[in-house]
Design an enzyme around this catalytic site. Structure first.
Site, PDB file in Angstrom:
ATOM      1  N   CYS A  58      -9.568 -21.929  18.724  1.00  0.00           N
ATOM      2  CA  CYS A  58     -10.845 -22.234  19.387  1.00  0.00           C
ATOM      3  C   CYS A  58     -10.915 -23.663  19.906  1.00  0.00           C
ATOM      4  O   CYS A  58     -11.719 -23.955  20.801  1.00  0.00           O
ATOM      5  CB  CYS A  58     -11.997 -21.957  18.439  1.00  0.00           C
ATOM      6  SG  CYS A  58     -12.114 -20.206  17.980  1.00  0.00           S
TER       7      CYS A  58
ATOM      8  N   ASP B 293       0.882  -1.161   0.000  1.00  0.00           N
ATOM      9  CA  ASP B 293       0.000   0.000   0.000  1.00  0.00           C
ATOM     10  C   ASP B 293       0.919   1.210   0.000  1.00  0.00           C
ATOM     11  O   ASP B 293       2.006   1.173   0.575  1.00  0.00           O
ATOM     12  CB  ASP B 293      -0.916  -0.009   1.218  1.00  0.00           C
ATOM     13  CG  ASP B 293      -2.015   1.032   1.117  1.00  0.00           C
ATOM     14  OD1 ASP B 293      -2.128   1.669   0.050  1.00  0.00           O
ATOM     15  OD2 ASP B 293      -2.756   1.210   2.089  1.00  0.00           O
TER      16      ASP B 293
END
Length: 501
Positions: A283, A87
């Site tokens: 998780c 960017d």
């Protein structure tokens, strides 16, 4: 050759493709996680261990800190199959109004450190309300694009693929204007739609659909289109369906710093969770309570990792939908995840002719389509069929329409239909009136997708209304059938007019 883009699979206006870079082929749709080597929320190795092969970082920040001494790959110790996009500092302009660097400097810097994909210093429109201000950002960006094109031709490094941002914010005519200009510059192998971040933060997803269309419809299909700041899983398949090929975002980290937990359908605050609805490595190892008890840095690191897994999972699920030719059905499924997403889906449907135009006629192995509600009548296969029937070449001056709510394919095997064909042998065009499709010529009823589908046991009433309107519209506009006869095998919820001369 650097910048070549090869399409492998298509569905709606979305596709799976391969973009050639100096460090390998990028498979699209692709997500570029934003990395900042100067911060340690999540290490580059943590990111790459998810299996990702492409990242994006900020050239302005790296140059300002003089962080890269050699090339980006050497200094970040990246393997040769890792693709690095840059960017330019446009986001900092959006945040702070200006940056202390020139367009020429940022282009030469990206070339020097051998970025795989580079971006010149554009000026993002953001969500400005004043159209004159929006036009100013577009014109500056286009002027800098021309400057960049001239400079790119002179660079010794020909291995960097260059991106031209498209600006205009919420002003769709400015996006069209910007897109056409960017598309005309051959030095740019890839284009990118800028300024969606604030719009997405406000959940204005229906506007995002309009913005993507304004850009994609005005550039070459041969050029990939990137979406800056597109890091929310539930909108990714909609953007892909409209023609976006790649995304970047720091959302996975930014959300984690705020204690937010991404799923593919929504966002939770971690303190509101008793269970993790996920089986990623994070998780499966920890509970929400255990994460809450960790120090802030470790909690952010693990939550960032989970969020990244969810974004990558959504990308893969979208690719699978494209591969199977089920992207429209997947959008229908995703639409009910949030009212704003449902609004995006409804808005996307107004571009049904655009989606039909790029949706392939043949999708490899023939698979049945799933039909649900009235919106299923706007999927490309059905739209295409309706267009065909409006131009249907009749072979007789009489039409027979067979009605019955319990008719099912294979139609040609139905005894009632067989009797009708014998009764009107060579004296009439025989059709089956069927929800979603309208009129189905019996002689074509085995053709895809007229028999290859699944529908609900109880078809929504609105489908019958829409189908009846469609059939009656076709009948009323034909001047060639002197007689239309209705043959009822059972009661029907379709209300069809008959014509008798």
């Amino acid at each position: 050759m650097i910048g070549d883009f090869e399409v492998k699979d298509e569905d709606l206006a979305g596709r799976i493709g391969y973009l050639t870079t100096a460090h390998g082929k990028l498979e699209t749709p692709a997500f570029f996680p934003v990395i900042n080597p100067l911060r340690n929320d999540l290490s580059i190795n943590d990111i790459l261990n998810t299996g990702i092969k492409n990242i994006i970082t900020n050239a302005f920040i790296l140059k300002k800190r003089d962080y890269i001494k050699d090339t980006i790959h050497k200094d970040l110790r990246l393997d040769n199959d890792i693709i690095v996009m840059m960017d330019s500092g446009g986001y900092q302009i959006l945040q702070y109004g200006n940056v202390n660097i020139t367009n020429s400097e940022i282009i030469k810097y990206q070339s020097k450190i051998k970025a795989d994909i580079g971006v010149f210093l554009d000026v993002p429109t953001g969500d400005v309300e004043n159209k004159h201000e929006a036009l100013r950002t577009v014109e500056i960006t286009m002027k800098r694009g021309e400057e960049a094109a001239n400079l790119i031709r002179e660079l010794d490094n020909k291995d960097t693929l260059w991106v031209h941002p498209i600006q205009g914010g919420k002003f769709l005519d400015l996006i069209e204007y910007s897109a056409k200009k960017a598309n005309s510059l051959e030095e740019f192998s890839m284009l990118a739609l800028g300024s969606p971040t604030v719009i997405m933060e406000k959940y204005n997803y229906d506007l995002l659909i309009d913005m993507i269309f304004a850009a994609r419809a005005n550039i070459s299909r041969g050029k990939p289109l990137h979406l800056f700041g597109g890091g929310v899983p539930h909108i990714i398949p909609f953007a892909v369906a409209m023609g976006i090929d790649s995304f970047d975002s720091a959302s996975y980290i930014l959300y984690a710093r705020d204690g937010r937990y991404l799923t593919r359908n929504r966002t939770y605050k971690i303190e509101d969770l008793e269970y993790f609805p996920c089986s990623c490595p994070v998780c499966t190892k920890y509970t929400p309570k255990e994460l809450m008890e960790m120090d802030e840095d470790e909690q952010t690191r693990l939550l960032s990792l989970h969020n990244l897994y969810k974004i990558l999972e959504e990308i893969k699920e979208t690719k699978l939908a494209i591969k199977e030719g089920r992207l429209f059905e997947y959008l229908q499924e995703k639409a009910f995840s949030h009212p704003a997403v449902y609004s995006a889906f409804q808005n996307l449907l107004k571009y049904s002719l655009y989606l039909e135009k790029y949706d392939p006629r043949v999708k490899g192995e023939v698979k049945g389509i799933f039909l649900f509600d009235q919106y299923s009548m706007i999927r490309p296969e059905i739209v295409r069929y309706h267009q065909y029937m409006r131009k249907y070449k009749q072979s007789s001056d009489m039409a027979v329409i067979i009605c019955g709510d319990f008719l099912e394919p294979p139609f040609i095997s139905n005894e009632f239909i067989k009797d009708i064909l014998v009764k009107y042998s060579n004296s009439a065009d025989v059709f089956i009136a069927f929800p979603y499709y309208g009129l189905i010529p019996v002689t074509l009823s085995e053709s895809f997708p007229l028999s290859q589908f699944e529908k609900p046991t109880n078809v929504p009433n609105y489908v019958y209304i829409e189908t009846s309107n469609l059939i009656n519209d076709i009948i009323s506009k034909t001047k060639k059938y002197r007689k239309v006869i209705l043959e009822m095998c059972e009661n029907s919820k379709l209300h069809i007019m008959s014509i008798s001369s």
